[in-house]
Design a protein around this motif. Structure first.
Motif, PDB file in Angstrom:
ATOM      1  N   UNK A 519     -14.940   3.151 -21.192  1.00  0.00           N
ATOM      2  CA  UNK A 519     -14.778   2.190 -20.045  1.00  0.00           C
ATOM      3  C   UNK A 519     -13.913   2.596 -19.133  1.00  0.00           C
ATOM      4  N   UNK A 520     -13.034   3.485 -19.492  1.00  0.00           N
ATOM      5  CA  UNK A 520     -12.054   4.215 -18.381  1.00  0.00           C
ATOM      6  C   UNK A 520     -12.864   5.161 -17.401  1.00  0.00           C
ATOM      7  N   UNK A 521     -13.932   5.805 -18.009  1.00  0.00           N
ATOM      8  CA  UNK A 521     -14.735   6.671 -17.160  1.00  0.00           C
ATOM      9  C   UNK A 521     -16.115   5.961 -16.828  1.00  0.00           C
ATOM     10  N   UNK A 531     -20.849  -8.180 -14.018  1.00  0.00           N
ATOM     11  CA  UNK A 531     -19.976  -8.065 -15.211  1.00  0.00           C
ATOM     12  C   UNK A 531     -19.579  -6.857 -15.841  1.00  0.00           C
ATOM     13  N   UNK A 532     -20.245  -5.629 -15.399  1.00  0.00           N
ATOM     14  CA  UNK A 532     -19.941  -4.518 -15.807  1.00  0.00           C
ATOM     15  C   UNK A 532     -18.685  -4.007 -14.987  1.00  0.00           C
ATOM     16  N   UNK A 533     -18.758  -4.551 -13.467  1.00  0.00           N
ATOM     17  CA  UNK A 533     -17.527  -4.194 -12.682  1.00  0.00           C
ATOM     18  C   UNK A 533     -16.501  -4.836 -13.227  1.00  0.00           C
ATOM     19  N   UNK A 534     -16.720  -6.237 -13.511  1.00  0.00           N
ATOM     20  CA  UNK A 534     -15.483  -6.807 -13.941  1.00  0.00           C
ATOM     21  C   UNK A 534     -14.760  -6.297 -15.321  1.00  0.00           C
ATOM     22  N   UNK A 535     -15.470  -6.052 -16.115  1.00  0.00           N
ATOM     23  CA  UNK A 535     -14.887  -5.168 -17.455  1.00  0.00           C
ATOM     24  C   UNK A 535     -14.440  -3.814 -17.047  1.00  0.00           C
ATOM     25  N   UNK A 536     -14.947  -2.965 -15.828  1.00  0.00           N
ATOM     26  CA  UNK A 536     -14.229  -1.707 -15.492  1.00  0.00           C
ATOM     27  C   UNK A 536     -12.765  -1.979 -14.934  1.00  0.00           C
ATOM     28  N   UNK A 537     -12.756  -3.122 -14.271  1.00  0.00           N
ATOM     29  CA  UNK A 537     -11.759  -3.416 -13.410  1.00  0.00           C
ATOM     30  C   UNK A 537     -10.399  -4.282 -13.999  1.00  0.00           C
ATOM     31  N   UNK A 538     -11.131  -5.042 -14.985  1.00  0.00           N
ATOM     32  CA  UNK A 538     -10.080  -5.611 -16.015  1.00  0.00           C
ATOM     33  C   UNK A 538      -9.511  -4.726 -16.805  1.00  0.00           C
ATOM     34  N   UNK A 539     -10.230  -3.513 -17.415  1.00  0.00           N
ATOM     35  CA  UNK A 539      -9.456  -2.534 -18.070  1.00  0.00           C
ATOM     36  C   UNK A 539      -8.541  -1.902 -17.251  1.00  0.00           C
ATOM     37  N   UNK A 558      -5.657 -10.798  -9.195  1.00  0.00           N
ATOM     38  CA  UNK A 558      -5.968 -12.021  -8.242  1.00  0.00           C
ATOM     39  C   UNK A 558      -7.263 -11.790  -7.652  1.00  0.00           C
ATOM     40  N   UNK A 559      -7.473 -10.575  -7.109  1.00  0.00           N
ATOM     41  CA  UNK A 559      -8.805 -10.361  -6.599  1.00  0.00           C
ATOM     42  C   UNK A 559      -9.786 -10.467  -7.491  1.00  0.00           C
ATOM     43  N   UNK A 560      -9.735 -10.341  -8.771  1.00  0.00           N
ATOM     44  CA  UNK A 560     -10.734 -10.303  -9.588  1.00  0.00           C
ATOM     45  C   UNK A 560     -11.250 -11.887  -9.890  1.00  0.00           C
ATOM     46  N   UNK A 561     -10.230 -12.706  -9.676  1.00  0.00           N
ATOM     47  CA  UNK A 561     -10.474 -14.324  -9.645  1.00  0.00           C
ATOM     48  C   UNK A 561     -11.074 -14.589  -8.342  1.00  0.00           C
ATOM     49  N   UNK A 562     -10.289 -14.203  -7.098  1.00  0.00           N
ATOM     50  CA  UNK A 562     -10.755 -14.791  -5.731  1.00  0.00           C
ATOM     51  C   UNK A 562     -11.828 -14.276  -5.379  1.00  0.00           C
ATOM     52  N   UNK A 563     -12.386 -13.205  -5.863  1.00  0.00           N
ATOM     53  CA  UNK A 563     -13.750 -12.514  -5.442  1.00  0.00           C
ATOM     54  C   UNK A 563     -14.986 -13.229  -6.153  1.00  0.00           C
ATOM     55  N   UNK A 564     -14.665 -13.916  -7.011  1.00  0.00           N
ATOM     56  CA  UNK A 564     -15.657 -14.340  -7.946  1.00  0.00           C
ATOM     57  C   UNK A 564     -16.543 -13.474  -8.922  1.00  0.00           C
ATOM     58  N   UNK A 565     -15.742 -12.170  -8.950  1.00  0.00           N
ATOM     59  CA  UNK A 565     -16.453 -11.374 -10.025  1.00  0.00           C
ATOM     60  C   UNK A 565     -16.203 -11.776 -11.443  1.00  0.00           C
ATOM     61  N   UNK A 566     -14.824 -12.228 -11.748  1.00  0.00           N
ATOM     62  CA  UNK A 566     -14.656 -12.780 -13.062  1.00  0.00           C
ATOM     63  C   UNK A 566     -15.616 -13.715 -13.333  1.00  0.00           C
ATOM     64  N   UNK A 567     -16.109 -14.092 -14.506  1.00  0.00           N
ATOM     65  CA  UNK A 567     -16.862 -14.968 -15.069  1.00  0.00           C
ATOM     66  C   UNK A 567     -15.943 -16.314 -14.988  1.00  0.00           C
ATOM     67  N   UNK A 568     -16.164 -17.559 -14.761  1.00  0.00           N
ATOM     68  CA  UNK A 568     -15.114 -18.555 -14.855  1.00  0.00           C
ATOM     69  C   UNK A 568     -14.847 -18.706 -16.170  1.00  0.00           C
ATOM     70  N   UNK A 569     -15.411 -18.590 -17.269  1.00  0.00           N
ATOM     71  CA  UNK A 569     -14.988 -18.766 -18.635  1.00  0.00           C
ATOM     72  C   UNK A 569     -14.174 -17.854 -19.084  1.00  0.00           C
ATOM     73  N   UNK A 570     -13.608 -16.745 -18.169  1.00  0.00           N
ATOM     74  CA  UNK A 570     -12.633 -15.935 -18.433  1.00  0.00           C
ATOM     75  C   UNK A 570     -11.425 -16.157 -17.551  1.00  0.00           C
ATOM     76  N   UNK A 571     -11.558 -17.227 -16.872  1.00  0.00           N
ATOM     77  CA  UNK A 571     -10.444 -17.340 -15.900  1.00  0.00           C
ATOM     78  C   UNK A 571      -9.152 -17.714 -16.751  1.00  0.00           C
ATOM     79  N   UNK A 572      -9.183 -18.426 -17.740  1.00  0.00           N
ATOM     80  CA  UNK A 572      -8.028 -18.844 -18.472  1.00  0.00           C
ATOM     81  C   UNK A 572      -7.331 -17.873 -19.000  1.00  0.00           C
ATOM     82  N   UNK A 573      -8.141 -16.691 -19.675  1.00  0.00           N
ATOM     83  CA  UNK A 573      -7.579 -15.348 -20.327  1.00  0.00           C
ATOM     84  C   UNK A 573      -6.940 -14.789 -19.177  1.00  0.00           C
TER      85      UNK A 573
END
Length: 653
Positions: A519-521, A531-539, A558-573
């Motif tokens: 994931x780091x590389x 979703x893969x972009x989100x996984x990489x950025x979240x890591x 914040x950018x992960x939430x406002x850019x709509x990349x993060x799935x809505x189901x993951x917002x609470x996390x």
């Protein structure tokens, strides 16, 4: 010599009562009994309620024949790379050398098969191996003749020398007999002495025959004179030696004089008192009746043909061969038996009908190895250029495709088949694509081999398909890192999204990521799917947080939430991840960023669906969720107040 492969019986099937139906696959055939019967009402219950799988190319499973396939593969590939610029004698010499290499491989397999047949304890196995030896021997016999006639293209004179070598090579029992007689205490009195001398004369081995006659002369004074005369006739028989400047006309004149001298001795009764010596003299005169008396020693009609030519027509031209071959076959069989498949193939060769040779061999032999390689070699000799088949491919390519298809039925020989497809310019690529998709990817090592082959040939669709298969296998085995790397390699956005979701779900359950190195590389590969972009950025967020780079971590979150990349189901996390940053002593989130987080929280809580009658578990989950929301609201309000005060004091100063 019967070359035909055995008829395969299907157990439990009565073909006289029931009809069979079948369906061909790439390397196998499915066979089953049908209820269809035209003559009478068929039984509703099948007599044989099974479906049988019959392999098309059983020879690929023979341990010894696999050596034939492996060794000949190298020769085949080398032949394809022969310089096209080579012309004339140098090209011909190279093609003859290739042909001899093929024959040496056949002979090596034949020798090994013969040893196995001798060592086999089971009579059925021994019989099976012996049958295979006969087939290999027939293959080498045909190939050798084709080499002489089509590749060497031997002219009158040298042609007979080549044919003599051909017969001597394939009628080799005489060498054992020679050793047996010479090894005895008194060779002259050995029961097979005259049999041996006769065979040596029939094979044109006159020097050895003379040596045997000298033993007879030494031990029998009464026949010494006759032996000396016949020995002199053998010694003086004109033969065309390789490398001499003697012309065919000169040879014919000398041979005619020699022939007349032999005839004079016979007419004068020089050998009348010795039936053995008289018979030998008649053979040397090419007397057909005398030759046919030795049918048992000649073994077959083509030996009879070559002996007949040696003593009657030593300067036979290639164009006349088929006349002598046909008459020799007719004389030798004498109407008592009909020609076998091998006889028909050899006759077609003597008639210089290459296509008939290939056709007959295709019918008679149990696999495509022989016809594929022989046809390819003859094609390199420019002998098949005009022969195209009506279904789009030439004969060479058609036979190579059939052979390669058979190799693909084997778990390891398929790798050889790849090269054969590569050298079929018209349909090879398409055939390879179809066959490579059917290879069972039983191990990752095998899959990598297949993948490398596809990548080398820019077979994009097949690469994608293989990577998807491996990704799915990895997911089933819960190897998410492997699954993700295969889906990235396949450039499959949908599957990469699925695997990324599994990573995120695992993180939610366990609180940590597996396969961190991968994931780091991710690099540019993370752009394959959102979703893969989100996984990489979240890591990356977790990495920044671990390095105490809180401001960068907060901005990224914040950018992960406002850019709509993060799935809505993951917002609470994500909002929960923001809690430690909101509670820091220093203000991390600005007032504007805090407003954004508040808006996200309100969007999340207001858009939550209303459930039906709640159960105990759901009530408990809802309580936890409500507690989280309250904690977040409190933390956000507190942070907002701190941020406004901080920003106000900065403005005032």
């Amino acid at each position: 010599m019967n070359m035909l492969s055995a008829v395969q019986l299907i157990p439990g099937v009565n073909s006289s009562k029931k009809q069979m139906c079948f369906d061909w696959g790439p390397g196998e055939m499915l066979v089953c009994e049908t209820s269809f019967n035209k003559k009478e009402k068929s039984e509703t219950v099948p007599g044989c309620p099974f479906i049988y799988i019959i392999r098309k190319d059983v020879d690929v499973y023979s341990q010894i024949l696999r050596k034939l396939f492996n060794e000949s593969h190298g020769i085949f590939v080398g032949l394809q790379r022969i310089e096209e610029e080579l012309t004339g004698k140098s090209r011909k010499a190279q093609l003859v050398r290739v042909s001899k290499n093929y024959r040496s491989v056949i002979r090596a397999c034949m020798e090994e098969m013969h040893q196995v047949a001798i060592a086999a304890k089971d009579p059925a196995c021994s019989c099976q191996f012996s049958s295979q030896v006969s087939i290999l021997s027939a293959m080498e016999l045909i190939w050798n003749l084709c080499e002489i006639l089509f590749i060497e293209v031997a002219p009158a004179g040298p042609l007979l020398l080549h044919l003599l070598d051909w017969v001597r090579l394939h009628v080799c029992e005489v060498d054992n007999l020679l050793a047996d007689v010479l090894g005895s205490e008194n060779p002259r009195k050995h029961e097979s002495f005259w049999k041996l001398v006769t065979i040596l004369v029939l094979q044109g081995r006159l020097d050895e025959a003379r040596q045997m006659l000298s033993k007879e002369a030494d031990s029998s004074p009464t026949s010494a004179g006759m032996c000396r005369i016949l020995g002199d006739l053998m010694r003086t028989m004109p033969v065309l030696s390789p490398g001499t400047t003697q012309t065919l006309t000169e040879l014919e004149l000398k041979w005619q004089h020699w022939h007349e001298e032999c005839e004079r001795h016979l007419q004068d009764g020089t050998f009348a008192s010795s039936p053995h010596l008289e018979s030998l003299c008649k053979i040397m005169l090419g007397d057909e009746a005398a030759l046919l008396e030795q049918k048992e020693l000649l073994n077959n009609w083509y030996h009879f043909l070559v002996t007949r030519l040696l003593y009657s027509h030593p300067t036979v031209k290639p164009i006349d061969l088929h006349f002598y071959a046909q008459s020799s076959l007719d004389l030798f069989l004498g109407g008592e038996s009909s020609p076998e498949p091998l006889d028909n193939i050899l006759m077609a060769a003597f008639e210089f009908d290459i296509h008939q040779v290939i056709k007959e061999c295709s019918i008679a032999l149990s696999n495509w190895w022989f016809v594929a390689h022989l046809t390819d070699l003859l094609d390199h000799c420019k002998l098949l250029q005009s022969h195209n088949l009506y279904f789009g491919s030439n004969m060479r390519e058609f036979l190579l495709l059939e052979y390669a298809s058979g190799l693909f039925a084997h778990h390891s020989l398929w790798q050889l088949g790849v090269d054969y497809f590569d050298y079929c310019p018209e349909l090879g690529r398409v055939s390879l694509e179809l066959h490579i998709e059917r290879i069972p990817l039983s191990t990752e090592q095998k899959a990598l081999k297949v993948l490398r082959i596809c990548e080398q040939r820019q077979m994009t669709e097949q690469v994608r398909s293989i990577c998807k298969i491996l990704a799915m296998k990895a997911v089933r085995n819960n190897r998410l890192g492997s699954a993700l790397s295969w889906s990235i390699r396949a450039k499959d956005a949908a599957f990469a999204t699925l695997v990324s979701d599994r990573f995120l779900r695992d993180y939610c359950e366990r609180g940590c990521f597996s396969d961190l190195d991968l994931i780091d590389n991710l690099g540019p590969a993370m752009m394959l799917s959102d979703r893969l972009t989100f996984l990489g950025k979240y890591r990356e967020f977790h990495r920044l947080y671990g390095e105490k780079r809180f401001v960068d971590a907060a901005s990224l979150l914040l950018s992960l939430m406002t850019s709509q990349i993060a799935p809505r189901s993951f917002w609470m996390t994500l909002l929960t991840d923001a809690l430690p940053l909101l509670e820091q002593k220093q203000v991390i989130f600005s007032a504007e960023q805090t407003y954004e987080l508040m808006r996200c929280l309100e969007d999340l809580t207001s858009g939550r669906p209303v459930h039906g009658e709640p159960d105990a578990q759901r009530l408990q989950d809802d309580d936890i969720e409500t507690t989280k929301v309250e904690m977040l609201r409190l933390a956000l309000a507190r942070n907002l107040a701190r941020a406004i005060i901080k920003e106000g004091s900065l403005e005032g100063s």
